[in-house]
Every structure is written in C-alpha cells, then in structure tokens.
Design a protein around this motif. Structure first.
Motif, PDB file in Angstrom:
ATOM      1  N   SER A  16       0.808  -1.212   0.000  1.00 39.69           N
ATOM      2  CA  SER A  16       0.000   0.000   0.000  1.00 39.69           C
ATOM      3  C   SER A  16       0.845   1.268   0.000  1.00 39.69           C
ATOM      4  CB  SER A  16      -0.912   0.011   1.230  1.00 39.69           C
ATOM      5  OG  SER A  16      -0.138  -0.068   2.418  1.00 39.69           O
ATOM      6  N   ASN A  17       2.149   1.119   0.257  1.00 42.40           N
ATOM      7  CA  ASN A  17       2.978   2.303   0.406  1.00 42.40           C
ATOM      8  C   ASN A  17       3.971   2.485  -0.739  1.00 42.40           C
ATOM      9  OD1 ASN A  17       4.522   0.111   1.009  1.00 42.40           O
ATOM     10  ND2 ASN A  17       5.442   0.954   2.872  1.00 42.40           N
ATOM     11  N   LEU A  18       3.735   1.844  -1.883  1.00 41.76           N
ATOM     12  CA  LEU A  18       4.640   2.009  -3.013  1.00 41.76           C
ATOM     13  C   LEU A  18       4.499   3.416  -3.584  1.00 41.76           C
ATOM     14  CD1 LEU A  18       4.412  -1.308  -5.076  1.00 41.76           C
ATOM     15  CD2 LEU A  18       6.317  -0.499  -3.699  1.00 41.76           C
ATOM     16  N   PRO A  19       5.605   4.121  -3.765  1.00 47.26           N
ATOM     17  CA  PRO A  19       5.519   5.455  -4.363  1.00 47.26           C
ATOM     18  C   PRO A  19       5.116   5.358  -5.823  1.00 47.26           C
ATOM     19  CG  PRO A  19       7.804   4.765  -4.159  1.00 47.26           C
ATOM     20  CD  PRO A  19       6.984   3.724  -3.460  1.00 47.26           C
ATOM     21  N   LYS A  20       4.480   6.398  -6.310  1.00 46.61           N
ATOM     22  CA  LYS A  20       4.061   6.423  -7.704  1.00 46.61           C
ATOM     23  C   LYS A  20       4.723   7.589  -8.417  1.00 46.61           C
ATOM     24  CE  LYS A  20      -0.471   4.312  -6.890  1.00 46.61           C
ATOM     25  NZ  LYS A  20      -1.939   4.454  -7.052  1.00 46.61           N
ATOM     26  N   VAL A  21       4.946   7.414  -9.703  1.00 54.63           N
ATOM     27  CA  VAL A  21       5.488   8.485 -10.529  1.00 54.63           C
ATOM     28  C   VAL A  21       4.437   8.823 -11.577  1.00 54.63           C
ATOM     29  CG1 VAL A  21       7.280   9.162 -12.156  1.00 54.63           C
ATOM     30  CG2 VAL A  21       7.874   7.779 -10.168  1.00 54.63           C
ATOM     31  N   GLU A  22       3.870   9.998 -11.481  1.00 49.80           N
ATOM     32  CA  GLU A  22       2.846  10.423 -12.431  1.00 49.80           C
ATOM     33  C   GLU A  22       3.520  10.888 -13.725  1.00 49.80           C
ATOM     34  OE1 GLU A  22      -0.299  10.064 -11.950  1.00 49.80           O
ATOM     35  OE2 GLU A  22      -0.169   9.436  -9.857  1.00 49.80           O
ATOM     36  N   THR A  23       3.073  10.348 -14.831  1.00 46.12           N
ATOM     37  CA  THR A  23       3.602  10.770 -16.125  1.00 46.12           C
ATOM     38  C   THR A  23       2.442  11.240 -16.994  1.00 46.12           C
ATOM     39  OG1 THR A  23       3.432   8.517 -17.017  1.00 46.12           O
ATOM     40  CG2 THR A  23       5.533   9.140 -16.012  1.00 46.12           C
ATOM     41  N   HIS A  24       2.754  11.643 -18.216  1.00 44.92           N
ATOM     42  CA  HIS A  24       1.710  12.122 -19.126  1.00 44.92           C
ATOM     43  C   HIS A  24       0.677  11.019 -19.334  1.00 44.92           C
ATOM     44  CE1 HIS A  24      -0.261  13.609 -22.747  1.00 44.92           C
ATOM     45  NE2 HIS A  24       0.301  14.790 -22.507  1.00 44.92           N
ATOM     46  N   PRO A  25      -0.618  11.319 -19.200  1.00 45.41           N
ATOM     47  CA  PRO A  25      -1.646  10.274 -19.279  1.00 45.41           C
ATOM     48  C   PRO A  25      -1.689   9.532 -20.611  1.00 45.41           C
ATOM     49  CG  PRO A  25      -2.645  12.465 -19.374  1.00 45.41           C
ATOM     50  CD  PRO A  25      -1.211  12.655 -18.979  1.00 45.41           C
ATOM     51  N   ASN A  26      -1.171  10.153 -21.673  1.00 47.71           N
ATOM     52  CA  ASN A  26      -1.187   9.502 -22.985  1.00 47.71           C
ATOM     53  C   ASN A  26       0.130   8.819 -23.327  1.00 47.71           C
ATOM     54  OD1 ASN A  26      -3.815  10.396 -23.439  1.00 47.71           O
ATOM     55  ND2 ASN A  26      -3.109  12.329 -24.300  1.00 47.71           N
ATOM     56  N   PHE A  27       0.998   8.740 -22.329  1.00 47.03           N
ATOM     57  CA  PHE A  27       2.291   8.111 -22.602  1.00 47.03           C
ATOM     58  C   PHE A  27       2.526   7.003 -21.597  1.00 47.03           C
ATOM     59  CE2 PHE A  27       6.840   8.570 -24.019  1.00 47.03           C
ATOM     60  CZ  PHE A  27       6.563   8.444 -25.361  1.00 47.03           C
ATOM     61  N   PHE A  28       3.688   6.371 -21.651  1.00 48.72           N
ATOM     62  CA  PHE A  28       3.905   5.217 -20.781  1.00 48.72           C
ATOM     63  C   PHE A  28       3.986   5.630 -19.314  1.00 48.72           C
ATOM     64  CE2 PHE A  28       8.327   6.237 -22.187  1.00 48.72           C
ATOM     65  CZ  PHE A  28       8.913   6.465 -20.951  1.00 48.72           C
ATOM     66  N   GLN A  29       3.612   4.693 -18.464  1.00 52.74           N
ATOM     67  CA  GLN A  29       3.577   4.929 -17.028  1.00 52.74           C
ATOM     68  C   GLN A  29       4.761   4.244 -16.351  1.00 52.74           C
ATOM     69  OE1 GLN A  29       0.894   7.010 -15.849  1.00 52.74           O
ATOM     70  NE2 GLN A  29       0.949   7.228 -18.074  1.00 52.74           N
ATOM     71  N   LEU A  30       5.159   4.772 -15.201  1.00 55.48           N
ATOM     72  CA  LEU A  30       6.272   4.206 -14.447  1.00 55.48           C
ATOM     73  C   LEU A  30       5.746   3.548 -13.168  1.00 55.48           C
ATOM     74  CD1 LEU A  30       8.962   7.046 -14.689  1.00 55.48           C
ATOM     75  CD2 LEU A  30       8.597   5.097 -16.199  1.00 55.48           C
ATOM     76  N   PRO A  31       6.410   2.472 -12.726  1.00 50.71           N
ATOM     77  CA  PRO A  31       7.653   1.900 -13.249  1.00 50.71           C
ATOM     78  C   PRO A  31       7.428   1.111 -14.536  1.00 50.71           C
ATOM     79  CG  PRO A  31       6.871   0.604 -11.392  1.00 50.71           C
ATOM     80  CD  PRO A  31       5.952   1.789 -11.487  1.00 50.71           C
ATOM     81  N   SER A  32       8.450   1.114 -15.396  1.00 52.57           N
ATOM     82  CA  SER A  32       8.354   0.366 -16.641  1.00 52.57           C
ATOM     83  C   SER A  32       9.726   0.137 -17.242  1.00 52.57           C
ATOM     84  CB  SER A  32       7.455   1.073 -17.656  1.00 52.57           C
ATOM     85  OG  SER A  32       8.016   2.314 -18.029  1.00 52.57           O
TER      86      SER A  32
END
Length: 218
Positions: A16-32
């Motif tokens: 539940s505590n994994l950090p997220k990286v917000e990227t452009h909604p129309n592009f690839f998401q991280l982690p990747s």
C-alpha cells in the motif's frame, strides 16, 4: 479415500505504500521497462532528453536519480550535454556489470520505504561489449524490486535486446526504421500481438515515431 481441501487461488496482497510516478496520461507509465528502436541519427537521444526535461514528462525531476550509460557521453555529441552538465557523477561512457551491480547494491542497502526512485538509460547498447547474461540485460527482469522505476534501452536493432529484455518490455518506441529486414524482424517478433496491424500502423503515422502499448512511435 483421502480427502483434499478445495484448491483456491489466493489474492496477492499489493503493497500500500509504493511510491508512484505520475507521467503524461497519454504516454507510458512508471515503473516500466522501455525499448527505443531506431536507426542511427533517428532522434533516440533527443527523445530521451525530452522525456527527462520536457515539462509534460519531466522524469529528471520526478525521479530521484537517473544513471546514463552511453559510449558517446565523453564525445562532442551535444545530445546529452545538459544531462551531463547537471549530473556528471551519474554518467558512464563505458559499461561494466560491476558498475551496475554497485548501483543496485546501494539501492538494496536502503530500507524499501525510503529507497530512492531511480532510472537507468542504456544508450546504443550495440556499442558495448556485452555477454548474453550481462547484468545490463538481466536487470530488466527484477528492476522493480530494487526501486528502479525506469529502465530504458536504446538500440538500432531490436534483436540487440536479448529475450529476457524483450519478454520484460512494457513499452516500445519506434523511430524512422527504413531497413526492410529490421521491419520484418519486428513484425515477426511482435506483429501477432496487434492482429497483424503493426506494419500498417507504421505506415499511417505522420511523424517519425510510433508507440503501441508496448509500442510508441516517436
């Protein structure tokens, strides 16, 4: 007769505590794990720099640290000049498993909740003298466990990526491929995933890049 308990599929508990990286909604998401395939001078480096510094993506600031392995990093190639100027201590003009292992070991020493979000960029891996089981390839299969949020391979030919990389690729970027054999190899490898619309999709793109959910054209 011995009775067996009913087999049940147990749900995996998601942290539940994994950090997220917000990227452009129309592009690839991280982690990747991403792979950019393109001929020489097709803009792979410029694309990476835009992903790092263009405000719509801004991965340089959204990640805590980005490491670059590039054989052209110590040349007069201006592509990486801004990145090198900002973080010269995370730029390597030569690759070794020892260097990459050191980066991973440093990550693993840090408690998981405090582990920095880092990125790895491998520029033109055909320029490195790599063995099939090189850590550069293997990291694509376990990077998330080490707090690595982005592993980015830049290649002129898709098959320079070993099967372990190809099997773990989340997104692919494709730029200006004119070599018929390379297109055929790509179509053989991934065309079936897109109902044989891979080659037609490339022909309809107005710019020089394509991205599918696994593939972008940039």
């Amino acid at each position: 007769m011995k009775k067996y308990n009913e087999l049940k599929i147990l749900q995996v508990n998601q942290p539940s505590n994994l950090p997220k990286v917000e990227t452009h909604p129309n592009f690839f998401q991280l982690p990747s794990c991403t792979v950019h395939v393109g001929s020489s001078k097709s803009g792979k480096g410029n694309t990476a720099m835009n992903l790092l510094f263009q405000p719509s993506f801004d991965l340089y600031n959204k990640l805590d640290k980005v490491y670059l392995f590039s054989s052209s990093a110590d040349s007069q190639d201006p592509t990486w000049s801004k990145f090198i100027e900002l973080t010269p201590h995370t730029v390597f003009s030569k690759y070794s498993d020892k260097t990459l292992q050191g980066i991973i070991d440093e990550q693993m020493k840090i408690p998981k909740v405090d582990r920095p979000k880092i990125g790895l960029i491998f520029d033109d891996i055909g320029g490195f003298d790599l063995k099939l089981k090189s850590l550069l390839y293997q990291v694509s299969s376990f990077y998330r466990h080490a707090g690595i949020f982005w592993v980015h391979y830049m290649v002129q030919k898709y098959k320079l990526c070993t099967p372990v990389v190809r099997n773990n690729t989340d997104y692919m970027l494709i730029s200006n491929i004119t070599n018929k054999k390379e297109l055929e190899d790509l179509n053989t490898e991934i065309g079936g995933l897109y109902d044989d619309q891979f080659i037609p999709s490339l022909k309809t793109v107005s710019y020089t890049h394509l991205t599918l959910p696994t593939i972008y054209s940039v």
